[in-house]
Design a protein around this motif. Structure first.
Motif, PDB file in Angstrom:
ATOM      1  N   MET A   1      51.497   7.398  41.427  1.00  0.00           N
ATOM      2  CA  MET A   1      51.374   6.369  40.426  1.00  0.00           C
ATOM      3  C   MET A   1      52.644   6.335  39.597  1.00  0.00           C
ATOM      4  SD  MET A   1      48.568   8.071  37.872  1.00  0.00           S
ATOM      5  CE  MET A   1      48.707   9.833  37.782  1.00  0.00           C
ATOM      6  N   LYS A   2      52.890   5.232  38.967  1.00  0.00           N
ATOM      7  CA  LYS A   2      54.115   5.016  38.195  1.00  0.00           C
ATOM      8  C   LYS A   2      53.847   5.334  36.725  1.00  0.00           C
ATOM      9  CE  LYS A   2      58.028   2.559  37.386  1.00  0.00           C
ATOM     10  NZ  LYS A   2      59.310   3.073  37.581  1.00  0.00           N
ATOM     11  N   LEU A   3      54.769   6.060  36.096  1.00  0.00           N
ATOM     12  CA  LEU A   3      54.670   6.386  34.673  1.00  0.00           C
ATOM     13  C   LEU A   3      55.932   5.916  33.974  1.00  0.00           C
ATOM     14  CD1 LEU A   3      53.494   7.863  32.155  1.00  0.00           C
ATOM     15  CD2 LEU A   3      54.660   9.921  32.989  1.00  0.00           C
ATOM     16  N   GLU A   4      55.724   5.280  32.821  1.00  0.00           N
ATOM     17  CA  GLU A   4      56.847   4.902  31.963  1.00  0.00           C
ATOM     18  C   GLU A   4      56.510   5.365  30.552  1.00  0.00           C
ATOM     19  OE1 GLU A   4      59.079   0.827  30.638  1.00  0.00           O
ATOM     20  OE2 GLU A   4      58.308   0.991  32.684  1.00  0.00           O
ATOM     21  N   ILE A   5      57.413   6.172  29.967  1.00  0.00           N
ATOM     22  CA  ILE A   5      57.253   6.637  28.585  1.00  0.00           C
ATOM     23  C   ILE A   5      58.379   6.013  27.778  1.00  0.00           C
ATOM     24  CG2 ILE A   5      57.134   8.597  27.009  1.00  0.00           C
ATOM     25  CD1 ILE A   5      56.333  10.352  29.409  1.00  0.00           C
ATOM     26  N   VAL A   6      57.981   5.261  26.745  1.00  0.00           N
ATOM     27  CA  VAL A   6      58.949   4.524  25.929  1.00  0.00           C
ATOM     28  C   VAL A   6      58.799   4.958  24.474  1.00  0.00           C
ATOM     29  CG1 VAL A   6      59.694   2.219  25.215  1.00  0.00           C
ATOM     30  CG2 VAL A   6      58.757   2.564  27.500  1.00  0.00           C
ATOM     31  N   SER A   7      59.930   5.168  23.807  1.00  0.00           N
ATOM     32  CA  SER A   7      59.934   5.453  22.372  1.00  0.00           C
ATOM     33  C   SER A   7      60.622   4.276  21.680  1.00  0.00           C
ATOM     34  CB  SER A   7      60.690   6.755  22.081  1.00  0.00           C
ATOM     35  OG  SER A   7      62.076   6.552  22.168  1.00  0.00           O
ATOM     36  N   PRO A   8      60.605   4.241  20.347  1.00  0.00           N
ATOM     37  CA  PRO A   8      61.323   3.156  19.667  1.00  0.00           C
ATOM     38  C   PRO A   8      62.825   3.145  19.971  1.00  0.00           C
ATOM     39  CG  PRO A   8      59.800   4.210  18.157  1.00  0.00           C
ATOM     40  CD  PRO A   8      59.811   5.043  19.420  1.00  0.00           C
ATOM     41  N   GLU A   9      63.372   4.296  20.350  1.00  0.00           N
ATOM     42  CA  GLU A   9      64.810   4.393  20.601  1.00  0.00           C
ATOM     43  C   GLU A   9      65.209   4.071  22.035  1.00  0.00           C
ATOM     44  OE1 GLU A   9      63.169   7.383  19.421  1.00  0.00           O
ATOM     45  OE2 GLU A   9      63.372   6.649  17.381  1.00  0.00           O
ATOM     46  N   ALA A  10      64.349   4.437  23.011  1.00  0.00           N
ATOM     47  CA  ALA A  10      64.769   4.322  24.418  1.00  0.00           C
ATOM     48  C   ALA A  10      63.600   4.555  25.358  1.00  0.00           C
ATOM     49  CB  ALA A  10      65.859   5.365  24.702  1.00  0.00           C
ATOM     50  N   THR A  11      63.834   4.271  26.627  1.00  0.00           N
ATOM     51  CA  THR A  11      62.899   4.667  27.674  1.00  0.00           C
ATOM     52  C   THR A  11      63.171   6.136  27.980  1.00  0.00           C
ATOM     53  OG1 THR A  11      62.801   2.456  28.611  1.00  0.00           O
ATOM     54  CG2 THR A  11      62.158   4.268  30.052  1.00  0.00           C
ATOM     55  N   LEU A  12      62.184   6.995  27.767  1.00  0.00           N
ATOM     56  CA  LEU A  12      62.369   8.432  27.937  1.00  0.00           C
ATOM     57  C   LEU A  12      62.140   8.880  29.376  1.00  0.00           C
ATOM     58  CD1 LEU A  12      60.526   9.629  24.724  1.00  0.00           C
ATOM     59  CD2 LEU A  12      62.973   9.236  25.047  1.00  0.00           C
ATOM     60  N   PHE A  13      61.234   8.198  30.083  1.00  0.00           N
ATOM     61  CA  PHE A  13      60.939   8.576  31.460  1.00  0.00           C
ATOM     62  C   PHE A  13      60.415   7.362  32.201  1.00  0.00           C
ATOM     63  CE2 PHE A  13      58.063   9.892  34.826  1.00  0.00           C
ATOM     64  CZ  PHE A  13      58.827  10.826  35.504  1.00  0.00           C
ATOM     65  N   SER A  14      60.821   7.242  33.449  1.00  0.00           N
ATOM     66  CA  SER A  14      60.288   6.212  34.331  1.00  0.00           C
ATOM     67  C   SER A  14      60.347   6.761  35.745  1.00  0.00           C
ATOM     68  CB  SER A  14      61.111   4.931  34.214  1.00  0.00           C
ATOM     69  OG  SER A  14      60.553   3.921  35.028  1.00  0.00           O
ATOM     70  N   GLY A  15      59.179   6.889  36.388  1.00  0.00           N
ATOM     71  CA  GLY A  15      59.178   7.421  37.737  1.00  0.00           C
ATOM     72  C   GLY A  15      57.782   7.627  38.281  1.00  0.00           C
ATOM     73  N   GLU A  16      57.712   8.091  39.520  1.00  0.00           N
ATOM     74  CA  GLU A  16      56.451   8.378  40.199  1.00  0.00           C
ATOM     75  C   GLU A  16      55.958   9.767  39.802  1.00  0.00           C
ATOM     76  OE1 GLU A  16      54.535   6.488  42.401  1.00  0.00           O
ATOM     77  OE2 GLU A  16      55.853   4.840  41.810  1.00  0.00           O
ATOM     78  N   VAL A  17      54.671   9.865  39.493  1.00  0.00           N
ATOM     79  CA  VAL A  17      54.069  11.141  39.100  1.00  0.00           C
ATOM     80  C   VAL A  17      52.757  11.343  39.855  1.00  0.00           C
ATOM     81  CG1 VAL A  17      55.114  11.079  36.805  1.00  0.00           C
ATOM     82  CG2 VAL A  17      52.835  10.130  37.134  1.00  0.00           C
ATOM     83  N   THR A  18      52.279  12.591  39.862  1.00  0.00           N
ATOM     84  CA  THR A  18      51.000  12.880  40.503  1.00  0.00           C
ATOM     85  C   THR A  18      49.884  13.074  39.476  1.00  0.00           C
ATOM     86  OG1 THR A  18      51.594  15.217  40.609  1.00  0.00           O
ATOM     87  CG2 THR A  18      51.994  13.903  42.570  1.00  0.00           C
ATOM     88  N   MET A  19      50.260  13.456  38.236  1.00  0.00           N
ATOM     89  CA  MET A  19      49.265  13.685  37.195  1.00  0.00           C
ATOM     90  C   MET A  19      49.920  13.589  35.822  1.00  0.00           C
ATOM     91  SD  MET A  19      46.897  17.060  36.515  1.00  0.00           S
ATOM     92  CE  MET A  19      48.284  18.037  35.952  1.00  0.00           C
ATOM     93  N   VAL A  20      49.158  13.071  34.858  1.00  0.00           N
ATOM     94  CA  VAL A  20      49.602  13.016  33.467  1.00  0.00           C
ATOM     95  C   VAL A  20      48.439  13.489  32.606  1.00  0.00           C
ATOM     96  CG1 VAL A  20      50.409  11.534  31.593  1.00  0.00           C
ATOM     97  CG2 VAL A  20      51.115  11.047  33.928  1.00  0.00           C
TER      98      VAL A  20
END
Length: 93
Positions: free
Chosen positions: A1-20
């Motif tokens: 599955m695809k995960l995107e973590i965004v903060s007010p300053e920037a995109t911190l992570f974007s990629g395929e993950v198996t668990m969050v």
């Protein structure tokens, strides 16, 4: 599955993950592939990201804590999460 973590300053992570795993307001919960659609408010804690091949941009790497080769933690104060069609978007502070 695809995960995107965004903060007010920037995109911190974007990629395929198996668990969050995230800190929800009613406690920590885990999201796996094909999870039902969900929207949730997040509280102070850590986002735990697990993937077979994690690549975090150099400018964001200092915000994450490496647990092992497949697991990273990202401390947050608050946030929101939306999961739909195997894509998770987290807006984190």
């Amino acid at each position: 599955m695809k995960l995107e973590i965004v903060s007010p300053e920037a995109t911190l992570f974007s990629g395929e993950v198996t668990m969050v795993t995230v800190p929800g307001i009613d406690g920590e919960f885990q999201i796996l592939n094909n999870h039902a659609s969900i929207v949730s408010i997040l509280t102070k804690g850590s986002i735990k990201v697990v993937a077979d091949n994690i690549h975090i941009a150099k400018e964001s790497l200092s915000k994450f804590e490496k647990i092992n080769d497949t697991t990273y933690h990202l401390p947050i104060q608050t946030g929101t999460l939306e999961m739909n069609d195997n894509k998770i978007i987290i807006l984190a502070n």
